[in-house]
Design a protein around this motif. Structure first.
Motif, PDB file in Angstrom:
ATOM      1  N   UNK A 226       0.858  -1.179   0.000  1.00  0.00           N
ATOM      2  CA  UNK A 226       0.000   0.000   0.000  1.00  0.00           C
ATOM      3  C   UNK A 226       0.897   1.233   0.000  1.00  0.00           C
ATOM      4  N   UNK A 227       0.672   2.163  -0.937  1.00  0.00           N
ATOM      5  CA  UNK A 227       1.488   3.390  -0.942  1.00  0.00           C
ATOM      6  C   UNK A 227       1.277   4.190   0.343  1.00  0.00           C
TER       7      UNK A 227
ATOM      8  N   UNK B  15       2.781   6.235   6.828  1.00  0.00           N
ATOM      9  CA  UNK B  15       2.128   7.528   7.064  1.00  0.00           C
ATOM     10  C   UNK B  15       0.637   7.343   7.325  1.00  0.00           C
ATOM     11  N   UNK B  16       0.017   6.410   6.606  1.00  0.00           N
ATOM     12  CA  UNK B  16      -1.407   6.146   6.792  1.00  0.00           C
ATOM     13  C   UNK B  16      -1.678   5.595   8.185  1.00  0.00           C
ATOM     14  N   UNK B  17      -0.890   4.607   8.592  1.00  0.00           N
ATOM     15  CA  UNK B  17      -1.084   4.018   9.918  1.00  0.00           C
ATOM     16  C   UNK B  17      -0.894   5.074  11.000  1.00  0.00           C
ATOM     17  N   UNK B  18       0.139   5.903  10.877  1.00  0.00           N
ATOM     18  CA  UNK B  18       0.369   6.958  11.872  1.00  0.00           C
ATOM     19  C   UNK B  18      -0.790   7.943  11.914  1.00  0.00           C
ATOM     20  N   UNK B  19      -1.245   8.400  10.753  1.00  0.00           N
ATOM     21  CA  UNK B  19      -2.363   9.342  10.698  1.00  0.00           C
ATOM     22  C   UNK B  19      -3.630   8.714  11.282  1.00  0.00           C
ATOM     23  N   UNK B  20      -3.916   7.496  10.880  1.00  0.00           N
ATOM     24  CA  UNK B  20      -5.110   6.777  11.318  1.00  0.00           C
ATOM     25  C   UNK B  20      -5.119   6.595  12.833  1.00  0.00           C
TER      26      UNK B  20
ATOM     27  N   UNK C 186      -4.083   9.750  -1.558  1.00  0.00           N
ATOM     28  CA  UNK C 186      -3.799   8.325  -1.382  1.00  0.00           C
ATOM     29  C   UNK C 186      -3.931   7.928   0.082  1.00  0.00           C
ATOM     30  N   UNK C 187      -3.468   8.752   0.996  1.00  0.00           N
ATOM     31  CA  UNK C 187      -3.597   8.450   2.421  1.00  0.00           C
ATOM     32  C   UNK C 187      -5.070   8.416   2.812  1.00  0.00           C
ATOM     33  N   UNK C 188      -5.869   9.338   2.293  1.00  0.00           N
ATOM     34  CA  UNK C 188      -7.309   9.348   2.584  1.00  0.00           C
ATOM     35  C   UNK C 188      -7.980   8.076   2.063  1.00  0.00           C
ATOM     36  N   UNK C 189      -7.584   7.620   0.896  1.00  0.00           N
ATOM     37  CA  UNK C 189      -8.117   6.367   0.339  1.00  0.00           C
ATOM     38  C   UNK C 189      -7.715   5.189   1.220  1.00  0.00           C
TER      39      UNK C 189
END
Length: 190
Positions: free
Chosen positions: A77-78, A82-87, A117-120
């Protein structure tokens, strides 16, 4: 599963640009291949988040949502880290007993590149977490303000009658309690 969710999301996102006469997910004539009664938790730990659907709400504790969503992620997953940290950081600051998860679902048309992409990715984490919570009885479900102990899960599978690309297999899941739709999802794959 994440790939399927992302494919579904892109299909839904760009479906307005396609000149299809209908949405394959709006059809309800696909064969039912599985039906099962699933139990729901009578309570959850707080803080919690919920998905609202007309007269129903699916609640999941923040800790369960983080665990269920981020366990065994697809390493390709791109912007995964960053996604996990934001989430997780966005969920850990919740102070209300229960909050609508929609605060983590921004308007994608206002985002570009990495932020989009992070929002997706966050959207797919939410779907993964709530589905897992329903399947493993960690979610609490309310219909018209009353806690329900179970719902009927159905899985429909079928072929898209007029495919526009190689994604021609339709999968629809629904959770229904006493005639009220609690949760549904649809995706397509090869």
């Amino acid at each position: 599963m994440e790939k399927i969710v992302l494919v579904l999301f892109f299909l839904l996102l760009f479906s307005s640009e396609a000149k299809a006469e209908y949405d394959p997910c709006s059809l309800d004539n696909y064969p039912v291949v599985q039906t099962k009664e699933l139990g729901h938790s009578p309570s959850i730990e707080h803080p919690a988040v919920y998905l609202a659907n007309e007269n129903s709400r699916v609640y999941l504790s923040v800790s369960d949502l983080i665990e269920l969503s981020t366990s065994n992620p697809n390493p390709y997953i791109p912007y995964l880290d960053e996604t996990i940290n934001y989430f997780t950081n966005s969920l850990k600051v919740i102070t209300k007993p229960a909050k609508n998860i929609s605060f983590l679902q921004p308007d994608l048309s206002s985002l570009e590149g990495k932020e989009q992409q992070i929002a997706i990715n966050v959207y797919s984490f939410i779907i993964k977490g709530f589905q897992a919570g329903l399947f493993n009885s960690k979610a609490m479900v309310m219909v018209n303000g009353n806690i329900v102990s179970s719902s009927i899960f159905t899985l429909q599978k079928g072929e898209e009658p007029n495919p526009i690309d190689e994604y021609s297999k339709v999968h629809k899941i629904k959770f229904i309690s006493n005639g009220t739709l609690i949760y549904d999802s649809c995706w397509m794959d090869k």
